[in-house]
Design a protein around this motif. Structure first.
Motif, PDB file in Angstrom:
ATOM      1  N   GLU A 165      49.904  41.420  44.598  1.00  0.00           N
ATOM      2  CA  GLU A 165      49.718  42.491  43.611  1.00  0.00           C
ATOM      3  C   GLU A 165      50.823  42.439  42.562  1.00  0.00           C
ATOM      4  O   GLU A 165      50.575  42.601  41.364  1.00  0.00           O
ATOM      5  N   LEU A 166      52.046  42.193  43.008  1.00  0.00           N
ATOM      6  CA  LEU A 166      53.182  42.104  42.082  1.00  0.00           C
ATOM      7  C   LEU A 166      52.974  40.964  41.090  1.00  0.00           C
ATOM      8  O   LEU A 166      53.163  41.131  39.877  1.00  0.00           O
ATOM      9  N   VAL A 167      52.556  39.801  41.597  1.00  0.00           N
ATOM     10  CA  VAL A 167      52.292  38.650  40.731  1.00  0.00           C
ATOM     11  C   VAL A 167      51.181  38.993  39.733  1.00  0.00           C
ATOM     12  O   VAL A 167      51.265  38.668  38.546  1.00  0.00           O
ATOM     13  N   GLY A 168      50.139  39.682  40.211  1.00  0.00           N
ATOM     14  CA  GLY A 168      49.040  40.099  39.336  1.00  0.00           C
ATOM     15  C   GLY A 168      49.501  41.034  38.230  1.00  0.00           C
ATOM     16  O   GLY A 168      49.074  40.921  37.071  1.00  0.00           O
ATOM     17  N   LEU A 169      50.395  41.956  38.569  1.00  0.00           N
ATOM     18  CA  LEU A 169      50.924  42.888  37.573  1.00  0.00           C
ATOM     19  C   LEU A 169      51.763  42.157  36.523  1.00  0.00           C
ATOM     20  O   LEU A 169      51.667  42.435  35.323  1.00  0.00           O
ATOM     21  N   MET A 170      52.587  41.207  36.962  1.00  0.00           N
ATOM     22  CA  MET A 170      53.398  40.434  36.018  1.00  0.00           C
ATOM     23  C   MET A 170      52.499  39.616  35.074  1.00  0.00           C
ATOM     24  O   MET A 170      52.742  39.531  33.874  1.00  0.00           O
ATOM     25  N   GLN A 171      51.425  39.047  35.623  1.00  0.00           N
ATOM     26  CA  GLN A 171      50.487  38.271  34.806  1.00  0.00           C
ATOM     27  C   GLN A 171      49.740  39.190  33.845  1.00  0.00           C
ATOM     28  O   GLN A 171      49.493  38.824  32.685  1.00  0.00           O
ATOM     29  N   GLN A 172      49.418  40.389  34.319  1.00  0.00           N
ATOM     30  CA  GLN A 172      48.732  41.361  33.456  1.00  0.00           C
ATOM     31  C   GLN A 172      49.594  41.698  32.235  1.00  0.00           C
ATOM     32  O   GLN A 172      49.094  41.782  31.108  1.00  0.00           O
ATOM     33  N   PHE A 173      50.898  41.863  32.466  1.00  0.00           N
ATOM     34  CA  PHE A 173      51.800  42.155  31.351  1.00  0.00           C
ATOM     35  C   PHE A 173      51.770  41.025  30.320  1.00  0.00           C
ATOM     36  O   PHE A 173      51.657  41.260  29.119  1.00  0.00           O
TER      37      PHE A 173
END
Length: 250
Positions: A165-173
């Motif tokens: 989820e953390l990786v997904g959030l960073m990619q979303q940014f």
């Protein structure tokens, strides 16, 4: 028995070099300067030698997977693993830099978050029993978190956030920044801050700061070296954001 060994990424200058200097004085084993550029790394080793301190050099570019795997194999072969890893390598654009924010977001996150994650993926399996891993973050990360939308703050502060989820959030940014939609998505206008927010969140567990920085590199290295040299058997602090040798609120 193989010597003990400490590895510091991005350590040819600034706080990284200050960490190596302190480890050379306090760590009972071999200490490695690592840097992308071989010449700069060897210059750092020479400058430490002129202070009477013995260090070693190994090329390591955290943005290059081949470089990471080569270094991992070297330390496994020569030392049977690593006793101390300090993930210090990182980048920050100057405040006045005219590079478009979309590019700053992608480049900064690539190094400070995703490449640091690659380092952990490859090096964690070779960290020796009782070894230490210290990820160099920044108070800017917690300040940035307070500038995010409440929904994002809730996820980042959640006890059950997963690495995926953390990786997904960073990619979303990064993706939203490329479309200039990051603000609508609840993200602030700081790529460096978001990258350090991600690093702190893992286990939340210089040149870069400029001349107005509140601490010298040697002062900045104190807490990092303190954490790296905690004796075997000490289990706290683990997964915390630590500054001035104290656990800080996240």
């Amino acid at each position: 028995m193989a010597n003990r060994v400490a590895v510091v990424t991005g350590s040819n200058k600034g706080i990284g070099l200050a960490i190596v200097r302190a480890l050379c004085q306090q760590f009972p084993g071999d200490v490695y300067v690592t840097a992308r550029d071989v010449g700069r790394g060897q210059e750092a080793v020479a400058s430490l030698a002129s202070e009477g301190l013995k260090s070693n050099f190994h090329q390591l570019d955290i943005n290059d997977l081949n470089s990471i795997t080569t270094a991992t194999a070297y330390f496994k072969e020569k030392y049977g693993g690593v006793d101390v890893l300090i993930n210090n390598a990182g980048i920050a654009f100057e405040v006045a830099d005219a590079t478009p924010f979309a590019v700053q977001a992608e480049v900064t996150l690539k190094t400070n978050f995703f490449a640091t994650r690659d380092m952990l993926t490859h090096f964690l399996p070779i960290i020796k029993a009782g070894g230490r891993v210290v990820n160099v973050s920044s108070f800017v990360g917690s300040r940035t978190l307070n500038q995010c939308s409440l929904a994002l703050q809730q996820r980042f502060r959640s006890e059950d956030i997963t690495e995926d989820e953390l990786v997904g959030l960073m990619q979303q940014f990064v993706d939203r920044a490329k479309r200039d939609e990051h603000k609508q998505g609840g993200w602030p206008e700081t790529a460096y801050g978001v990258s350090k927010m991600g690093v702190s969140n893992w286990w939340v567990r210089t040149d870069m700061a400029g001349s107005k920085a509140p601490k010298s590199p040697d002062e900045g290295a104190v807490t990092l070296v303190y954490l790296a040299l905690l004796p075997p058997g000490v289990t706290e602090p683990h997964g915390k954001f630590v500054s001035d040798k104290e656990v800080q609120p996240w």
